[in-house]
Design a protein around this motif. Structure first.
Motif, mmCIF file in Angstrom:
data_model
loop_
_atom_site.group_PDB
_atom_site.id
_atom_site.type_symbol
_atom_site.label_atom_id
_atom_site.label_comp_id
_atom_site.label_asym_id
_atom_site.label_seq_id
_atom_site.Cartn_x
_atom_site.Cartn_y
_atom_site.Cartn_z
ATOM 1 N N ILE A 1 -1.784 -1.099 -4.195
ATOM 2 C CA ILE A 1 -2.781 -0.054 -4.080
ATOM 3 C C ILE A 1 -1.859 1.228 -3.690
ATOM 4 N N SER A 2 -2.135 2.159 -4.574
ATOM 5 C CA SER A 2 -1.596 3.476 -4.633
ATOM 6 C C SER A 2 -2.546 4.592 -3.943
ATOM 7 N N GLY B 1 1.901 12.006 -0.865
ATOM 8 C CA GLY B 1 1.175 13.324 -0.933
ATOM 9 C C GLY B 1 1.043 13.615 0.829
ATOM 10 N N ASN B 2 1.028 12.717 1.543
ATOM 11 C CA ASN B 2 0.848 13.057 3.119
ATOM 12 C C ASN B 2 2.187 13.968 3.831
ATOM 13 N N THR B 3 1.875 14.800 4.465
ATOM 14 C CA THR B 3 2.508 15.741 5.280
ATOM 15 C C THR B 3 2.411 15.752 6.591
ATOM 16 N N ASN B 4 1.503 15.964 6.995
ATOM 17 C CA ASN B 4 1.042 15.891 8.572
ATOM 18 C C ASN B 4 0.390 14.393 8.999
ATOM 19 N N ILE B 5 -0.377 13.958 8.057
ATOM 20 C CA ILE B 5 -0.798 12.727 8.498
ATOM 21 C C ILE B 5 0.037 11.713 8.334
ATOM 22 N N LYS B 6 -0.057 10.752 9.400
ATOM 23 C CA LYS B 6 1.087 9.570 8.932
ATOM 24 C C LYS B 6 0.593 8.630 8.356
ATOM 25 N N LYS B 7 1.418 7.823 7.495
ATOM 26 C CA LYS B 7 1.039 6.563 6.521
ATOM 27 C C LYS B 7 0.216 5.841 7.232
ATOM 28 N N LEU C 1 -7.787 -1.789 4.668
ATOM 29 C CA LEU C 1 -6.911 -2.658 3.983
ATOM 30 C C LEU C 1 -5.990 -3.733 4.763
ATOM 31 N N SER C 2 -5.510 -4.878 4.349
ATOM 32 C CA SER C 2 -4.667 -5.778 4.837
ATOM 33 C C SER C 2 -4.047 -6.741 3.830
ATOM 34 N N ILE D 1 0.844 -1.243 -0.128
ATOM 35 C CA ILE D 1 -0.201 0.174 0.021
ATOM 36 C C ILE D 1 0.854 1.062 0.223
ATOM 37 N N ASN D 2 0.886 1.887 -1.067
ATOM 38 C CA ASN D 2 1.898 3.205 -1.260
ATOM 39 C C ASN D 2 0.971 4.212 -0.755
#
Length: 262
Positions: free
Chosen positions: A111-112, A59-65, A74-75, A55-56
Motif C-alpha cells: 500500500i503506497s 512526502g511526509n516531512t513533519n508528520i512521522k510515518k 492498516l496492519s 506500507i510505503n
C-alpha cells in the motif's frame, strides 16, 4: 479421366474417434487447469500471502510515518484486496497537517501513501511549549514541541487571528531561503499602523516592516544585507522604500559585549 479415391466409412471412423478423443482430452485438461487455478486462488485469498506486507509513506516531512500508518488503521493482518483506498485517504486527511493524500495498491501486497503536508510558516509559544502555525493560519495546539523548528520563525505578540492569518499568507509566499533567516517576528501595531511588524534576524540585523506586501518587500533583504558592512549592525526598514539605520555606537558595543558573553 482420373479416378476419384474413395475412402470407406470403416477407414474414417477410427480417425473420427481419435479426433473426438483428442478434443475430449483437451477439454479435460482445460477444466482441470481451471479447477486447480480456482483452488490456488482460494488458498491464496485465505492465506497470509494475500495480506498487506508493506506500507510505503512518501512526502511526509513533519508528520512521522508511524503516525500516518496509525491513522490508516492498516496492519499485516488486513487483506490486500479488501483495502478501501478511498476510506484510507479520508482517515489520513483528518490529520491537521495533511493538505492532501493519495493511496494506491501496488501488486502484490504493498500500500503506497503519498502525502502533501501544509507548510509550517511559524511557531508560537504558550505555557513553555511551542506550537506550529500552518500556512492556513491554524495553530496546532494539540502538537507541542520542546523547542521551535529551524524551518520557520517564532511569532510573538499575535493576539488577533485576522492579522495572524494575513501574516501567514505573506510568509507562505516568501522564499524559504529568506524565511529561514528570520529568528523572531513580532506584531507591533500602532494607532496609525496596525500592520507594523518587527523582525529579529539570525544574522544579527533587525527589520521593521508591514504585514501588507511583506513577501514582496522582504525578498530584497538578502540584496540589502550584501551591500552593508558585516561589522555594522542595525535596523533595516523595508516598508515604504528601504533604508538602513545603524545602532548607536554605545548600543553596538553593548550588543558586541552580550555576544561575547554568550
Amino acid at each position: 479421366m482420373a479416378e476419384k479415391k474413395i475412402v470407406s466409412i470403416e477407414d474414417r471412423i477410427p480417425k473420427l474417434k481419435e479426433n473426438r478423443k483428442k478434443k475430449a482430452n483437451r477439454r479435460l485438461v482445460l477444466y482441470l487447469s481451471l479447477f486447480f487455478l480456482l483452488i490456488v486462488v482460494i488458498l491464496y485469498l485465505q492465506s497470509s500471502l494475500s495480506n498487506v506486507s508493506t506500507i510505503n509513506v512518501k512526502g511526509n516531512t513533519n508528520i512521522k510515518k508511524e503516525t500516518i500508518v496509525s491513522l490508516t488503521g492498516l496492519s499485516n493482518e488486513d487483506n490486500f484486496w479488501k483495502v478501501d483506498t478511498d476510506a484510507i485517504q479520508k482517515k489520513v486527511n483528518e490529520h491537521a497537517e495533511v493538505n492532501s493524500v493519495k493511496v494506491e495498491k501496488d501488486f502484490p501486497s504493498t500500500i503506497s501513501i503519498q502525502v502533501n503536508e501544509f507548510e509550517r510558516v511559524g511557531y508560537v509559544q504558550k505555557n513553555g511549549a511551542f506550537y506550529p502555525i500552518l500556512e492556513t493560519g491554524e495553530s496546532l495546539t494539540s502538537y507541542s514541541l520542546s523547542s521551535p523548528g529551524s524551518d520557520a520563525p517564532l511569532l510573538r505578540g499575535w493576539e488577533k487571528q485576522t492579522y495572524l492569518e494575513e501574516m501567514t499568507r505573506e510568509l507562505r509566499q516568501l522564499p524559504s531561503s529568506v524565511t529561514r533567516q528570520i529568528s523572531e517576528l513580532y506584531w507591533t501595531p500602532t494607532e496609525k499602523n496596525p500592520y507594523k511588524i518587527h523582525l529579529y534576524m539570525n544574522d544579527g540585523f533587525e527589520v521593521e516592516a508591514s504585514i501588507r506586501n511583506f513577501s514582496e518587500n522582504m525578498r530584497t533583504y538578502p540584496s540589502i544585507v550584501s551591500q552593508l558592512d558585516p561589522g555594522q549592525k542595525g535596523i533595516i526598514h523595508i516598508d515604504v522604500g528601504a533604508y538602513f539605520e545603524a545602532y548607536p555606537s554605545s548600543e553596538a558595543e553593548g550588543e558586541s559585549s552580550n555576544e561575547d558573553n554568550r
